[in-house]
Enzyme design. Structure first.
Site, mmCIF file in Angstrom:
data_model
loop_
_atom_site.group_PDB
_atom_site.id
_atom_site.type_symbol
_atom_site.label_atom_id
_atom_site.label_comp_id
_atom_site.label_asym_id
_atom_site.label_seq_id
_atom_site.Cartn_x
_atom_site.Cartn_y
_atom_site.Cartn_z
ATOM 1 N N SER A 1 -10.080 -27.416 -65.710
ATOM 2 C CA SER A 1 -9.269 -27.769 -66.870
ATOM 3 C C SER A 1 -9.099 -29.276 -67.008
ATOM 4 C CB SER A 1 -7.903 -27.079 -66.820
ATOM 5 O OG SER A 1 -7.480 -26.873 -65.527
ATOM 6 N N HIS B 1 -14.289 -23.636 -70.673
ATOM 7 C CA HIS B 1 -12.859 -23.687 -70.374
ATOM 8 C C HIS B 1 -12.130 -22.545 -71.067
ATOM 9 C CE1 HIS B 1 -8.773 -25.864 -70.634
ATOM 10 N NE2 HIS B 1 -8.897 -25.300 -69.464
ATOM 11 N N GLU C 1 -13.066 -23.294 -74.917
ATOM 12 C CA GLU C 1 -13.506 -24.678 -75.140
ATOM 13 C C GLU C 1 -14.847 -24.844 -74.440
ATOM 14 O OE1 GLU C 1 -10.280 -28.246 -75.523
ATOM 15 O OE2 GLU C 1 -10.098 -27.022 -73.742
ATOM 16 N N ASN D 1 -5.626 -29.333 -73.840
ATOM 17 C CA ASN D 1 -4.628 -29.846 -72.902
ATOM 18 C C ASN D 1 -4.191 -31.261 -73.246
ATOM 19 O OD1 ASN D 1 -4.432 -27.478 -71.580
ATOM 20 N ND2 ASN D 1 -5.814 -28.020 -69.905
HETATM 21 N N1 NAI Z 1 -4.603 -21.231 -63.989
HETATM 22 C C1 NAI Z 1 -4.828 -21.564 -65.239
HETATM 23 O O1 NAI Z 1 -4.008 -21.308 -66.155
HETATM 24 C C2 NAI Z 1 -6.113 -22.217 -65.611
HETATM 25 C C3 NAI Z 1 -6.963 -22.707 -64.615
HETATM 26 N N2 NAI Z 1 -8.158 -23.279 -64.957
HETATM 27 C C4 NAI Z 1 -9.060 -23.764 -63.938
HETATM 28 O O2 NAI Z 1 -9.736 -22.639 -63.357
HETATM 29 C C5 NAI Z 1 -10.049 -22.887 -62.008
HETATM 30 C C6 NAI Z 1 -9.485 -21.761 -61.158
HETATM 31 O O3 NAI Z 1 -8.091 -21.698 -61.348
HETATM 32 P P1 NAI Z 1 -7.259 -20.433 -60.891
HETATM 33 O O4 NAI Z 1 -8.019 -19.194 -61.171
HETATM 34 O O5 NAI Z 1 -5.919 -20.599 -61.476
HETATM 35 O O6 NAI Z 1 -7.209 -20.629 -59.316
HETATM 36 P P2 NAI Z 1 -6.904 -19.553 -58.186
HETATM 37 O O7 NAI Z 1 -6.355 -20.297 -57.042
HETATM 38 O O8 NAI Z 1 -6.141 -18.397 -58.737
HETATM 39 O O9 NAI Z 1 -8.349 -18.993 -57.804
HETATM 40 C C7 NAI Z 1 -9.329 -19.741 -57.171
HETATM 41 C C8 NAI Z 1 -10.159 -18.802 -56.341
HETATM 42 O O10 NAI Z 1 -11.329 -19.474 -55.924
HETATM 43 C C9 NAI Z 1 -11.673 -18.986 -54.647
HETATM 44 N N3 NAI Z 1 -12.593 -19.910 -53.991
HETATM 45 C C10 NAI Z 1 -12.324 -21.115 -53.452
HETATM 46 N N4 NAI Z 1 -13.464 -21.639 -52.947
HETATM 47 C C11 NAI Z 1 -14.457 -20.768 -53.184
HETATM 48 C C12 NAI Z 1 -15.854 -20.743 -52.914
HETATM 49 N N5 NAI Z 1 -16.442 -21.739 -52.279
HETATM 50 N N6 NAI Z 1 -16.571 -19.671 -53.297
HETATM 51 C C13 NAI Z 1 -15.977 -18.662 -53.936
HETATM 52 N N7 NAI Z 1 -14.662 -18.626 -54.216
HETATM 53 C C14 NAI Z 1 -13.906 -19.671 -53.864
HETATM 54 C C15 NAI Z 1 -10.350 -18.862 -53.957
HETATM 55 O O11 NAI Z 1 -10.445 -17.972 -52.846
HETATM 56 C C16 NAI Z 1 -9.469 -18.309 -55.086
HETATM 57 O O12 NAI Z 1 -9.435 -16.902 -55.077
HETATM 58 C C17 NAI Z 1 -9.486 -24.262 -61.703
HETATM 59 O O13 NAI Z 1 -10.521 -25.208 -61.859
HETATM 60 C C18 NAI Z 1 -8.408 -24.462 -62.763
HETATM 61 O O14 NAI Z 1 -8.175 -25.809 -63.074
HETATM 62 C C19 NAI Z 1 -8.563 -23.346 -66.262
HETATM 63 C C20 NAI Z 1 -7.777 -22.867 -67.270
HETATM 64 C C21 NAI Z 1 -6.463 -22.328 -67.029
#
Ligand code: NAI
Ligand SMILES: CCCCCCCCCCCC(=O)CC(=O)SCCNC(=O)CCNC(=O)[C@H](O)C(C)(C)COP(=O)(O)OP(=O)(O)OC[C@H]1O[C@@H](n2cnc3c(N)ncnc32)[C@H](O)[C@@H]1OP(=O)(O)O
Length: 725
Positions: free
Chosen positions: A428, A449, A461, A499
Site C-alpha cells: 500500500s 492494490h 488500483e 491513500n
Molecule cells: N491490511 C490492509 O488493510 C491492507 C494491506 N495492504 C498491503 O497488503 C500486504 C499484506 O497486508 P496484510 O494482509 O494486512 O498482512 P498480514 O500480516 O495479515 O498478512 C501477511 C501474511 O504474509 C505471510 N508471509 C510473510 N512472509 C511470507 C513469505 N516469505 N512467503 C509467504 N507468506 C509470507 C505472513 O505469514 C502473513 O500471513 C501489505 O503489503 C500491506 O501493506 C494493502 C491494502 C490494504
C-alpha cells in the site's frame, strides 16, 4: 448508419402482416433521441399501412435495449440539446401512439431490457423474452426516475411492493422471475424469440391472446388504503437511506399520483418530475460517475494500442493474511485457479481457513450453494515453496509491509516463474521500483492494490512504474474486469491515489480536535455529508496499528504537509487500538455498536499539550459546513497534487478512486467533480486563509493556486503535466 445520427431503427414488414422494428444503437441499443424519433415514424408508417396487422419491437445483436441514451441527459444539462416537450416521449409516443394503437405490439426481448428499454416493452401489449435476460428500472441509480411510464406500468404488472423494490434498489430481475411476476408473458429460447413474438402479436389480433394495456391494469394494485401505507413506509425508508437525494422521493410522488388519481395523472406527474430531476446536482454527479467508471479502463497510450489481454490461467498469491486471503477469494470466485503460499503449515492452514470463512459466509447468507462452495474451494491449492510457481501467469505478493522481504521475494520469483509471468505487489505504500530493485524484470512489475476486505471492496488500483509494460496493464485491467473490480490505473508514489487522498482527511480531523473541535460532531457532520462513517469511527475500524504505520510513511515522504498528532499513539500506548480492542475514539459493546467515550478528552488534552496547540474558540464552534470544508478541502488539495504530478491521468479517475476507495458519496460526483461544483476560487481562498492562520498543512499546492486564482476548473486536463504514467 448516418454519421450524424446516433442510432436508428429499421422496420421490415413480413408476408404475415407483422412489422418488425429493430432498435439499432450499439453497444446496448440505447434509446437516443434519433432512435426514439425513428421509432415514432416507423410506428406512424406501420399504423397507416394496410399490409401491417401487428408490430414486434426487438433489439439488434442480442440486446433489446439498455435504456435511454444516458449522454442525452448530459446534453440537456449542458444546454447543447433542447429538452422535448414534457411528456412527449412517455405520453405522446409511448402511451398515445404505441399503447393506444389499434394494432397490437409485442416486445421480443433478448439479453437486457433496462430503464427506458423495459419501459418501452411495458407499453407493448405483451413481452416475450429469452432465458436469463435482465429486466430492470435502474434509473434512480443514475439520479433520474423511470420517466417513460415505468412508475405507472411496473406496479400494474408486478404489484406495488415488488415494483417499489425493483425501482428503489435499481436491481434487475432475470426473465424467469419476470415471468413468474407477470412482467413477461413467455420465456423462449433465443432461436424462437422472433417467431414466437410474431405469432403472439397475430394471436392478439385474432383475439386468441389477450390485448392488454399495462397502464390500464388494476388487478395487481392493492386497495388504496393499503397502497398508501406501503408508500408511506417506502418514503420513510428512502428518507433514512438516501437523506441527501431528492429524486427517489420525487419518483414516489409519481407512483402515488398514479395510484390515487389514475394512470393519466400519474404519467403527467412522472413527466413533470422526470424533467425536473435532470437539473438536480445529485443527478449531474451520478451521471458523471456512470461514464467516469466506464472511462477508467481507457488509458491513453495503453488501451489504444490494439493490445489483446493475455489469458491468465493460473495465479499465485504470496501471503495468506488478511489481504492475501481476500484476494484469493476474489480470484477463485471468478474461476481462477490459485496457489496460496505461506511460510509454514500453521499459517497456510490459517490462510486457507480465512478463504473458506469468506465463502462460508456466502453459504450462510444463501448466496452460494454448498456444491458451488466445494467447487470454488477446489480451485485453491496451498504451497510452502515456489516449485508450483513454474506455470503461473501472474503472482500477487501480499506479505507484510517490509521492503527487504518483498525485495527477496521478487528476486526469488524471477528465478521460479516463467518469463511471461506478471509480478504484482499489493503493497500500500512501498515504491515498486524499490521492490523490484534486485530483479531484471522491471517491465512486468506492477502494483495490484486491493482494499480490505479484498473480496468485497470494489476498487483495484493498478500501479505502474515507468518501466511497467502496456501489455501487463492491459492484462491486469482484464483480470480486474473478470473479478468484478473497478480498476483505476495510477502512477507509482507513496500512497498512490487513494491513500494519498485519504491521509489529509484523517489528519485534518485530528488537527481540528486538537484545537477544540468535538470529534463526535465531526463524525456526525461527515456522515451527514454522505461518507459511510466519520474519520474517527473509521480509524477505529481500520485499527490504530495500520493508522500509525501509514502515518509514518506519509510523515517520512511528505514531511512539509503532514500534521503530527499524538492522539492515536497515546491511545495505542494504553492498549486502546480501535474497534478490535473495543476501545478507540469510541467504546464498543458486544454488538460492536459505537458509543462516545468521555475518557477521550484525556488523550486529546495530552496530545494538545505535546504538540503545543491551543484551543481555538473559532474551531470549537464550527458549523457542519465549515467542518466539511476543513476536512475535505485538504483532500481536494492532495487530489490536485496527484493530478498535477500525473499519478492519475484523468481527474475523473480520482473521482472514481475517491468513491470506490474512500466511500466518497457518488451523488456528489467524486472529489474533483465536487470541488468544481464549489469552485476552485473559493477552495483556494479558504485553504490560503487557513494556511496563513494554521500553517502549511492547509497550504494550497501550485496547481490549485494557479487554477484557483483564475477560477478555472480543477478537472480540466493537465496540459504539460510531467506524467508519471
Ligand atoms: N491490511 C490492509 O488493510 C491492507 C494491506 N495492504 C498491503 O497488503 C500486504 C499484506 O497486508 P496484510 O494482509 O494486512 O498482512 P498480514 O500480516 O495479515 O498478512 C501477511 C501474511 O504474509 C505471510 N508471509 C510473510 N512472509 C511470507 C513469505 N516469505 N512467503 C509467504 N507468506 C509470507 C505472513 O505469514 C502473513 O500471513 C501489505 O503489503 C500491506 O501493506 C494493502 C491494502 C490494504
Ligand atoms: C432527457 C429525456 C427527455 C425528457 C425527459 C424525460 C424524463 C426522464 C426520462 C427518463 C427515462 C428513462 O427511463 C431513462 C433511462 O432509461 S436511463 C438509462 C437506464 N439504463 C441504465 O441505467 C443502464 C445503464 N447501463 C448498464 O447498466 C450497463 O451498461 C449494461 C448492463 C447495459 C451493460 O453492461 P456491460 O458491463 O456489458 O457494459 P458497459 O457498462 O461497459 O457498457 C458498454 C458501453 O455502453 C454504454 N452504455 C451502456 N448503457 C448505456 C445507456 N443507457 N446510454 C448510453 N450509453 C450506455 C457504456 O457507457 C459503455 O460505453 P463505452 O465505455 O464502451 O464507450
Amino acid at each position: 448508419m448516418d454519421s450524424r445520427t446516433k442510432g436508428k431503427t429499421v422496420m421490415e414488414v413480413g408476408s404475415d402482416g407483422v412489422a418488425v422494428i429493430t432498435l439499432i444503437n450499439p453497444p446496448v441499443n440505447s434509446l437516443s433521441f434519433d432512435v426514439l424519433y425513428n421509432l415514432k415514424s416507423n410506428y406512424e408508417e406501420a399504423l397507416s399501412r394496410n399490409d401491417v396487422k401487428a408490430i414486434v419491437i426487438t433489439g439488434a445483436k442480442g440486446k433489446f435495449s439498455g435504456g435511454f441514451d444516458i449522454s442525452g441527459f448530459g446534453e440537456i444539462q449542458k444546454g447543447t440539446r433542447k429538452e422535448p416537450k414534457v411528456g412527449y416521449i412517455s405520453i405522446d409516443i409511448l402511451t398515445d401512439l404505441l399503447e393506444a394503437a389499434r394494432k397490437p405490439s409485442v416486445a421480443a426481448i433478448d439479453g437486457l431490457a433496462l430503464g427506458g428499454g423495459l419501459e418501452l416493452s411495458m407499453a407493448c401489449h405483451a413481452r416475450i423474452s429469452t432465458p436469463g435476460a435482465q429486466l430492470g428500472l435502474p434509473e434512480l441509480q443514475l439520479g433520474v426516475i423511470p420517466g417513460f411510464g415505468g412508475t405507472q406500468r411496473l406496479p400494474r404488472l408486478v404489484g406495488l411492493t415488488k415494483a417499489l423494490e425493483m425501482i428503489l434498489t435499481s436491481k434487475p430481475v432475470r426473465a424467469e422471475e419476470g415471468h413468474s411476476l407477470g412482467l413477461i408473458d413467455a420465456v423462449v429460447p433465443s432461436a424462437e424469440l422472433l417467431t414466437t413474438a410474431r405469432r403472439w402479436a397475430l394471436d392478439i389480433v385474432e383475439r386468441r391472446k389477450p390485448w392488454i394495456s399495462s397502464v390500464l391494469k388494476t388487478d395487481k394494485l392493492p386497495p388504496l388504503g393499503e397502497a398508501r401505507e406501503i408508500l408511506k413506509f417506502a418514503r420513510g425508508q428512502t428518507r433514512k437511506q438516501a437523506p441527501n437525494m431528492k429524486h427517489p422521493l420525487m419518483c414516489l410522488d409519481a407512483l402515488e399520483t398514479g395510484i390515487v388519481s389514475g394512470p393519466r395523472a400519474g404519467l403527467e406527474k412522472e413527466a413533470e418530475v422526470g424533467s425536473q430531476v435532470i437539473s438536480l446536482d445529485t443527478t449531474k454527479g451520478l451521471i458523471h460517475v456512470f461514464f467516469s467508471q466506464r472511462g477508467t479502463v481507457k488509458v491513453p497510450g495503453v488501451t489504444d494500442r490494439g493490445l489483446i489481454p493475455r489469458k491468465i490461467k493460473k495465479v499465485a498469491i504470496i501471503g495468506g493474511g488478511l489481504m492475501g486471503s481476500g484476494i484469493a477469494t476474489a480470484l477463485i470466485l471468478s474461476n481462477y485457479p490459485v496457489i496460496l503460499k505461506e511460510v509454514n503449515e500453521k499459517f497456510l492452514e490459517a490462510g486457507i481457513g480465512r478463504v473458506k470463512a469468506n465463502l462460508q459466509s456466502r453459504v450462510r447468507k444463501g448466496s452460494m450453494s454448498k456444491e458451488k462452495f466445494e467447487k470454488t474451494m477446489s480451485l485453491l491449492k496451498g504451497s510452502l515453496d515456489y516449485e508450483s510457481f513454474r506455470d503461473v501467469d501472474m503472482v500477487i505478493e501480499a506479505v507484510i509491509e517490509n521492503i527487504s522481504l518483498k525485495q527477496q521475494i521478487f528476486a526469488d520469483l524471477e528465478k521460479y516463474c516463467p518469463q511471461h509471468c506478471i509480478l504484482a505487489s499489493n503493497t500500500s505504500t512501498i515504491d515498486l521500483n524499490k521492490i523490484g530493485e534486485r530483479t531484471k524484470s522491471q517491465d512486468r512489475i506492477v502494483g495490484a492494490h486491493f482494499f480490505s476486505p479484498a473480496h468485497v471492496m470494489p476498487l483495484l488500483e493498478i500501479v505502474r512504474t515507468n518501466h511497467t509494460s502496456a501489455q501487463v496493464i492491459v492484462d491486469l485491467l482484464d483480470v480486474g474486469k473478470k473479478i468484478k473490480k473497478t480498476p483505476v490505473v495510477v502512477g507509482n508514489c507513496t500512497g498512490f491515489a487513494v491513500n494519498r487522498m485519504f491521509f489529509p482527511y484523517t489528519q485534518a480531523a485530528m488537527f481540528l480536535v486538537e484545537r477544540g473541535a468535538d470529534p463526535y460532531l465531526i463524525d456526525s457532520a461527515v456522515s451527514k455529508f454522505g461518507m459511510p462513517m466519520g474519520p474517527f469511527r473509521l480509524c477505529d475500524l481500520v485499527g490504530f496499528g495500520v493508522a500509525i504505520a501509514t502515518a509514518t510513511q506519509f510523515i517520512e515522504n511528505f514531511p512539509e504537509r503532514t500534521y503530527k498528532s499524538m492522539i492515536i499513539p497515546l491511545m495505542q500506548e494504553d492498549k486502546r487500538a480501535g474497534e478490535a480492542t473495543r476501545k478507540g475514539f469510541y467504546l464498543y459493546d458486544d454488538k460492536r455498536k459505537a458509543k462516545p467515550d468521555p475518557e477521550l478528552k484525556k488523550y486529546i488534552e495530552k496530545a494538545r499539550s505535546m504538540s503545543g496547540a491551543n484551543v481555538d474558540p473559532k474551531l470549537v464552534k464550527l458549523s457542519e459546513k465549515e467542518i466539511i470544508e476543513m476536512t475535505f478541502f485538504p483532500v481536494v488539495n492532495e487530489a490536485c497534487r496527484v493530478f498535477a504530478e500525473g499519478i492519475a491521468v484523468k481527474a475523473a479517475d480520482l473521482d472514481i478512486a475517491a468513491i470506490f476507495g474512500m466511500g466518497f458519496p457518488p451523488y456528489r460526483g467524486g472529489i474533483m467533480f465536487w470541488a468544481d461544483s464549489i469552485g476552485s476560487k473559493y477552495i483556494y481562498s479558504r485553504l490560503d486563509e487557513w494556511s496563513k492562520t494554521y500553517g502549511d498543512f492547509f497550504k494550497p499546492c501550485a496547481f490549485l493556486a494557479e487554477r484557483g486564482s483564475k477560477g478555472a476548473p480543477l478537472s480540466a486536463p493537465v496540459e504539460q503535466a510531467r506524467s508519471r504514467l
